[in-house]
Design a protein around this motif. Sequence first.
Motif, PDB file in Angstrom:
ATOM      1  N   SER A  16       0.839  -1.193   0.000  1.00 43.70           N
ATOM      2  CA  SER A  16       0.000   0.000   0.000  1.00 43.70           C
ATOM      3  C   SER A  16       0.877   1.247   0.000  1.00 43.70           C
ATOM      4  CB  SER A  16      -0.901   0.007   1.243  1.00 43.70           C
ATOM      5  OG  SER A  16      -0.112   0.193   2.408  1.00 43.70           O
ATOM      6  N   ALA A  17       0.238   2.383  -0.184  1.00 42.34           N
ATOM      7  CA  ALA A  17       0.964   3.654  -0.115  1.00 42.34           C
ATOM      8  C   ALA A  17       1.540   3.849   1.279  1.00 42.34           C
ATOM      9  CB  ALA A  17       0.035   4.810  -0.483  1.00 42.34           C
ATOM     10  N   ASP A  18       0.796   3.416   2.304  1.00 42.17           N
ATOM     11  CA  ASP A  18       1.296   3.514   3.683  1.00 42.17           C
ATOM     12  C   ASP A  18       2.515   2.619   3.895  1.00 42.17           C
ATOM     13  OD1 ASP A  18      -0.660   5.363   4.354  1.00 42.17           O
ATOM     14  OD2 ASP A  18      -2.028   3.845   5.171  1.00 42.17           O
TER      15      ASP A  18
ATOM     16  N   ASN B 135      11.432   2.851 -10.624  1.00 40.45           N
ATOM     17  CA  ASN B 135      12.703   3.387 -10.124  1.00 40.45           C
ATOM     18  C   ASN B 135      12.659   4.906 -10.003  1.00 40.45           C
ATOM     19  OD1 ASN B 135      13.686   0.783 -10.105  1.00 40.45           O
ATOM     20  ND2 ASN B 135      14.664   0.966 -12.092  1.00 40.45           N
ATOM     21  N   SER B 136      12.070   5.567 -10.978  1.00 40.79           N
ATOM     22  CA  SER B 136      11.959   7.036 -10.940  1.00 40.79           C
ATOM     23  C   SER B 136      11.091   7.487  -9.774  1.00 40.79           C
ATOM     24  CB  SER B 136      11.369   7.552 -12.247  1.00 40.79           C
ATOM     25  OG  SER B 136      12.162   7.160 -13.329  1.00 40.79           O
ATOM     26  N   THR B 137       9.996   6.772  -9.539  1.00 43.05           N
ATOM     27  CA  THR B 137       9.090   7.137  -8.451  1.00 43.05           C
ATOM     28  C   THR B 137       9.741   6.883  -7.093  1.00 43.05           C
ATOM     29  OG1 THR B 137       7.244   6.556  -9.908  1.00 43.05           O
ATOM     30  CG2 THR B 137       6.728   6.891  -7.590  1.00 43.05           C
ATOM     31  N   VAL B 138      10.463   5.766  -6.965  1.00 47.93           N
ATOM     32  CA  VAL B 138      11.190   5.494  -5.721  1.00 47.93           C
ATOM     33  C   VAL B 138      12.205   6.609  -5.468  1.00 47.93           C
ATOM     34  CG1 VAL B 138      12.956   3.995  -4.698  1.00 47.93           C
ATOM     35  CG2 VAL B 138      10.870   2.990  -5.624  1.00 47.93           C
TER      36      VAL B 138
ATOM     37  N   GLU C 232       0.462  10.460  -0.922  1.00 45.31           N
ATOM     38  CA  GLU C 232      -0.178   9.143  -1.043  1.00 45.31           C
ATOM     39  C   GLU C 232      -0.284   8.703  -2.502  1.00 45.31           C
ATOM     40  OE1 GLU C 232      -3.984   6.713   0.792  1.00 45.31           O
ATOM     41  OE2 GLU C 232      -3.958   8.905   0.925  1.00 45.31           O
ATOM     42  N   ILE C 233      -0.525   9.635  -3.403  1.00 44.82           N
ATOM     43  CA  ILE C 233      -0.658   9.287  -4.824  1.00 44.82           C
ATOM     44  C   ILE C 233       0.636   8.678  -5.356  1.00 44.82           C
ATOM     45  CG2 ILE C 233      -0.049  11.594  -5.688  1.00 44.82           C
ATOM     46  CD1 ILE C 233      -2.724   9.339  -7.239  1.00 44.82           C
TER      47      ILE C 233
ATOM     48  N   SER D 106       3.508   1.528  -6.062  1.00 50.86           N
ATOM     49  CA  SER D 106       2.960   0.190  -5.817  1.00 50.86           C
ATOM     50  C   SER D 106       2.371  -0.401  -7.100  1.00 50.86           C
ATOM     51  CB  SER D 106       1.889   0.255  -4.726  1.00 50.86           C
ATOM     52  OG  SER D 106       1.289  -1.017  -4.572  1.00 50.86           O
ATOM     53  N   ALA D 107       1.630   0.416  -7.839  1.00 54.05           N
ATOM     54  CA  ALA D 107       1.039  -0.053  -9.100  1.00 54.05           C
ATOM     55  C   ALA D 107       2.123  -0.423 -10.108  1.00 54.05           C
ATOM     56  CB  ALA D 107       0.111   1.015  -9.682  1.00 54.05           C
ATOM     57  N   PHE D 108       3.174   0.407 -10.191  1.00 58.22           N
ATOM     58  CA  PHE D 108       4.273   0.102 -11.107  1.00 58.22           C
ATOM     59  C   PHE D 108       4.953  -1.212 -10.726  1.00 58.22           C
ATOM     60  CE2 PHE D 108       4.832   4.959 -11.601  1.00 58.22           C
ATOM     61  CZ  PHE D 108       3.866   5.005 -12.598  1.00 58.22           C
ATOM     62  N   THR D 109       5.167  -1.409  -9.427  1.00 56.78           N
ATOM     63  CA  THR D 109       5.832  -2.630  -8.958  1.00 56.78           C
ATOM     64  C   THR D 109       4.990  -3.865  -9.267  1.00 56.78           C
ATOM     65  OG1 THR D 109       6.933  -1.406  -7.177  1.00 56.78           O
ATOM     66  CG2 THR D 109       6.804  -3.804  -6.943  1.00 56.78           C
TER      67      THR D 109
END
Length: 185
Positions: free
Chosen positions: A55-57, A127-130, A142-143, A149-152
């Motif tokens: 999750s985002a959390d 990777n970019s989002t991380v 949160e977005i 999470s969706a990318f992973t």
Amino acid sequence: MQKLTNWLDKTASGPRLIAVIIANCFIVLWLIPWSLAHWMPGHANNLLDLKFAYSADDAAATIASFGDAARAGYRRFALSVDLIWPIGYGLQFAWIIALLKRKARHAMAACPFYPIITMFVLDLLENSTVALLVTIFPTQPEILGWAVSAFTTTKWLAFGATFIVIFWLSLVVISQGRSMKKPPP
């Protein structure tokens, strides 16, 4: 997309595949472990990339559990080694598919490449989002947590689809080889 799939088809060869497999062995067996041991000591098993879903959390909690040095190391890893690795495995799987497709004389032009190309793009987005999340810490929108999470998760689904394509093409090659060896009635 057609230019990319044509290029993958055209450049696939046994020697190139062997070269990229050797390079990938170097990346997996030395570069990744060395980078994580030096840049994120004690946190190598807690990377978001290695999880199937979260999750985002969970993403925010994982990033918060790292110290400043580990977050900086994660960013360095995500923007260097973890950008090289998708190129390596992407070429490896794409060339395996191209060589099997060629051997199977399969007519589906670009379709077998869709899962590996999708996986490559999703891994780069992940990777970019991380890297963004560890850079803007302690702010954790949160977005962005849901996006990573969706990318992973979809990256891992594309990974599974890639193996299904390779397995399916292997079965086609094997069945064509058996049917060619049967004596005429």
